[in-house]
Write a protein that holds these residues in place. Structure first.
Motif, PDB file in Angstrom:
ATOM      1  N   GLY A  24     -16.464  -3.902  20.402  1.00 31.56           N
ATOM      2  CA  GLY A  24     -16.800  -4.056  18.987  1.00 31.56           C
ATOM      3  C   GLY A  24     -15.643  -3.706  18.077  1.00 31.56           C
ATOM      4  N   VAL A  25     -14.914  -2.661  18.425  1.00 33.32           N
ATOM      5  CA  VAL A  25     -13.767  -2.236  17.618  1.00 33.32           C
ATOM      6  C   VAL A  25     -12.686  -3.306  17.597  1.00 33.32           C
ATOM      7  CG1 VAL A  25     -11.838  -0.581  17.562  1.00 33.32           C
ATOM      8  CG2 VAL A  25     -14.167   0.239  17.886  1.00 33.32           C
ATOM      9  N   PHE A  26     -12.447  -3.939  18.747  1.00 35.84           N
ATOM     10  CA  PHE A  26     -11.395  -4.946  18.835  1.00 35.84           C
ATOM     11  C   PHE A  26     -11.885  -6.351  18.500  1.00 35.84           C
ATOM     12  CE2 PHE A  26      -9.721  -1.574  21.677  1.00 35.84           C
ATOM     13  CZ  PHE A  26      -8.615  -1.258  20.901  1.00 35.84           C
ATOM     14  N   GLY A  27     -13.112  -6.474  18.021  1.00 29.79           N
ATOM     15  CA  GLY A  27     -13.616  -7.750  17.538  1.00 29.79           C
ATOM     16  C   GLY A  27     -14.201  -8.669  18.584  1.00 29.79           C
ATOM     17  N   ALA A  28     -14.295  -8.233  19.835  1.00 29.55           N
ATOM     18  CA  ALA A  28     -14.865  -9.086  20.866  1.00 29.55           C
ATOM     19  C   ALA A  28     -16.383  -9.201  20.711  1.00 29.55           C
ATOM     20  CB  ALA A  28     -14.532  -8.547  22.258  1.00 29.55           C
ATOM     21  N   THR A  29     -16.992  -8.188  20.129  1.00 28.73           N
ATOM     22  CA  THR A  29     -18.437  -8.187  19.895  1.00 28.73           C
ATOM     23  C   THR A  29     -18.656  -8.150  18.391  1.00 28.73           C
ATOM     24  OG1 THR A  29     -18.753  -6.902  21.907  1.00 28.73           O
ATOM     25  CG2 THR A  29     -20.582  -6.974  20.383  1.00 28.73           C
ATOM     26  N   VAL A  30     -19.348  -9.157  17.872  1.00 28.83           N
ATOM     27  CA  VAL A  30     -19.637  -9.214  16.445  1.00 28.83           C
ATOM     28  C   VAL A  30     -21.137  -9.035  16.278  1.00 28.83           C
ATOM     29  CG1 VAL A  30     -19.503 -10.583  14.342  1.00 28.83           C
ATOM     30  CG2 VAL A  30     -17.710 -10.779  16.085  1.00 28.83           C
ATOM     31  N   GLY A  31     -21.531  -7.951  15.638  1.00 32.01           N
ATOM     32  CA  GLY A  31     -22.952  -7.681  15.461  1.00 32.01           C
ATOM     33  C   GLY A  31     -23.567  -7.172  16.749  1.00 32.01           C
ATOM     34  N   ALA A  32     -24.364  -6.160  16.640  1.00 34.31           N
ATOM     35  CA  ALA A  32     -24.972  -5.549  17.821  1.00 34.31           C
ATOM     36  C   ALA A  32     -26.418  -6.014  17.951  1.00 34.31           C
ATOM     37  CB  ALA A  32     -24.910  -4.028  17.722  1.00 34.31           C
ATOM     38  N   ASP A  33     -26.651  -6.859  18.914  1.00 37.15           N
ATOM     39  CA  ASP A  33     -27.989  -7.333  19.216  1.00 37.15           C
ATOM     40  C   ASP A  33     -28.642  -6.309  20.144  1.00 37.15           C
ATOM     41  OD1 ASP A  33     -30.241  -8.924  19.624  1.00 37.15           O
ATOM     42  OD2 ASP A  33     -29.276 -10.072  21.229  1.00 37.15           O
ATOM     43  N   PRO A  34     -29.847  -5.827  19.833  1.00 38.11           N
ATOM     44  CA  PRO A  34     -30.492  -4.828  20.691  1.00 38.11           C
ATOM     45  C   PRO A  34     -30.618  -5.263  22.155  1.00 38.11           C
ATOM     46  CG  PRO A  34     -31.670  -4.990  18.623  1.00 38.11           C
ATOM     47  CD  PRO A  34     -30.634  -6.078  18.628  1.00 38.11           C
ATOM     48  N   ALA A  35     -30.878  -6.532  22.399  1.00 40.26           N
ATOM     49  CA  ALA A  35     -30.982  -7.015  23.781  1.00 40.26           C
ATOM     50  C   ALA A  35     -29.649  -6.879  24.514  1.00 40.26           C
ATOM     51  CB  ALA A  35     -31.458  -8.466  23.803  1.00 40.26           C
ATOM     52  N   GLU A  36     -28.552  -7.128  23.793  1.00 43.45           N
ATOM     53  CA  GLU A  36     -27.220  -6.956  24.407  1.00 43.45           C
ATOM     54  C   GLU A  36     -26.968  -5.509  24.772  1.00 43.45           C
ATOM     55  OE1 GLU A  36     -23.702  -8.260  22.363  1.00 43.45           O
ATOM     56  OE2 GLU A  36     -24.409 -10.333  22.333  1.00 43.45           O
ATOM     57  N   ILE A  37     -27.277  -4.614  23.854  1.00 36.46           N
ATOM     58  CA  ILE A  37     -27.055  -3.194  24.101  1.00 36.46           C
ATOM     59  C   ILE A  37     -27.879  -2.721  25.282  1.00 36.46           C
ATOM     60  CG2 ILE A  37     -27.316  -0.876  23.127  1.00 36.46           C
ATOM     61  CD1 ILE A  37     -26.762  -2.202  20.363  1.00 36.46           C
ATOM     62  N   ILE A  38     -29.134  -3.120  25.331  1.00 30.60           N
ATOM     63  CA  ILE A  38     -30.010  -2.724  26.437  1.00 30.60           C
ATOM     64  C   ILE A  38     -29.490  -3.295  27.754  1.00 30.60           C
ATOM     65  CG2 ILE A  38     -32.338  -2.996  27.398  1.00 30.60           C
ATOM     66  CD1 ILE A  38     -33.348  -2.744  24.461  1.00 30.60           C
ATOM     67  N   SER A  39     -28.987  -4.534  27.726  1.00 30.04           N
ATOM     68  CA  SER A  39     -28.469  -5.120  28.970  1.00 30.04           C
ATOM     69  C   SER A  39     -27.241  -4.355  29.463  1.00 30.04           C
ATOM     70  CB  SER A  39     -28.149  -6.607  28.786  1.00 30.04           C
ATOM     71  OG  SER A  39     -27.063  -6.800  27.907  1.00 30.04           O
ATOM     72  N   VAL A  40     -26.395  -3.878  28.537  1.00 25.77           N
ATOM     73  CA  VAL A  40     -25.238  -3.055  28.925  1.00 25.77           C
ATOM     74  C   VAL A  40     -25.719  -1.746  29.534  1.00 25.77           C
ATOM     75  CG1 VAL A  40     -23.264  -1.747  28.027  1.00 25.77           C
ATOM     76  CG2 VAL A  40     -23.639  -4.102  27.289  1.00 25.77           C
ATOM     77  N   TRP A  41     -26.739  -1.152  28.936  1.00 25.86           N
ATOM     78  CA  TRP A  41     -27.289   0.089  29.483  1.00 25.86           C
ATOM     79  C   TRP A  41     -27.856  -0.121  30.884  1.00 25.86           C
ATOM     80  CZ3 TRP A  41     -30.415   1.931  24.605  1.00 25.86           C
ATOM     81  CH2 TRP A  41     -29.533   2.428  23.662  1.00 25.86           C
ATOM     82  N   ILE A  42     -28.555  -1.242  31.086  1.00 16.07           N
ATOM     83  CA  ILE A  42     -29.148  -1.526  32.402  1.00 16.07           C
ATOM     84  C   ILE A  42     -28.053  -1.715  33.447  1.00 16.07           C
ATOM     85  CG2 ILE A  42     -30.447  -3.249  33.732  1.00 16.07           C
ATOM     86  CD1 ILE A  42     -32.205  -3.622  31.194  1.00 16.07           C
ATOM     87  N   ALA A  43     -27.036  -2.522  33.118  1.00 13.60           N
ATOM     88  CA  ALA A  43     -25.939  -2.741  34.064  1.00 13.60           C
ATOM     89  C   ALA A  43     -25.218  -1.427  34.356  1.00 13.60           C
ATOM     90  CB  ALA A  43     -24.965  -3.779  33.512  1.00 13.60           C
ATOM     91  N   SER A  44     -24.990  -0.624  33.325  1.00 13.08           N
ATOM     92  CA  SER A  44     -24.326   0.664  33.516  1.00 13.08           C
ATOM     93  C   SER A  44     -25.182   1.597  34.368  1.00 13.08           C
ATOM     94  CB  SER A  44     -24.037   1.317  32.165  1.00 13.08           C
ATOM     95  OG  SER A  44     -23.175   0.520  31.403  1.00 13.08           O
ATOM     96  N   ALA A  45     -26.478   1.584  34.143  1.00 14.76           N
ATOM     97  CA  ALA A  45     -27.378   2.428  34.931  1.00 14.76           C
ATOM     98  C   ALA A  45     -27.369   2.014  36.402  1.00 14.76           C
ATOM     99  CB  ALA A  45     -28.799   2.363  34.365  1.00 14.76           C
TER     100      ALA A  45
END
Length: 128
Positions: A24-45
């Motif tokens: 997000g800081v480097f502009g690769a992610t524009v706007g935080a979609d809750p589904a995206e965040i949750i998917s990152v959490w699931i993959a990380s978990a």
């Protein structure tokens, strides 16, 4: 075992969230979609669950290979699912390679930290 699982999953979700934040800081992610965040959490978990294998009787090398494989598969899957990369061989291989490099860097950092901790403990034991 449950304590180790909770710790490894928490660390993995924290690292995954940090990497997502860097995007997000480097502009690769524009706007935080809750589904995206949750998917990152699931993959990380999932990586955290695989990391818990290091606290079992399993060989360290095998646990590391399983952890790398889980991370590459999980993050490449969510990248395709979230539309971060196209569903073609070139993008998938490139993205999986980037994930591999990031995870390898994390492994090296954790390894170096454990080496430094071991040296400090040995020095303290030798002084006694």
């Amino acid at each position: 075992m449950l304590r180790n699982l909770i710790i490894t999953v928490s660390l993995s979700v924290g690292i995954g969230s940090f990497i997502y934040l860097l995007n997000g800081v480097f502009g690769a992610t524009v706007g935080a979609d809750p589904a995206e965040i949750i998917s990152v959490w699931i993959a990380s978990a999932l990586i955290g669950v695989a990391s818990a294998l290091h606290h079992t009787q399993m060989a360290s090398t095998l646990a590391m290979v399983i952890q790398l494989g889980t991370g590459i598969i999980a993050f490449t899957t969510i990248a395709v699912f979230n539309g971060w990369i196209a569903l073609n061989t070139t993008d998938i291989i490139f993205y999986a390679g980037v994930i591999f490099v990031i995870m390898l860097i994390i492994f090296v950092v954790f390894y170096l930290l454990s080496v430094f901790d071991s040296r400090t403990i040995n020095e303290k034991l030798n002084k006694k």
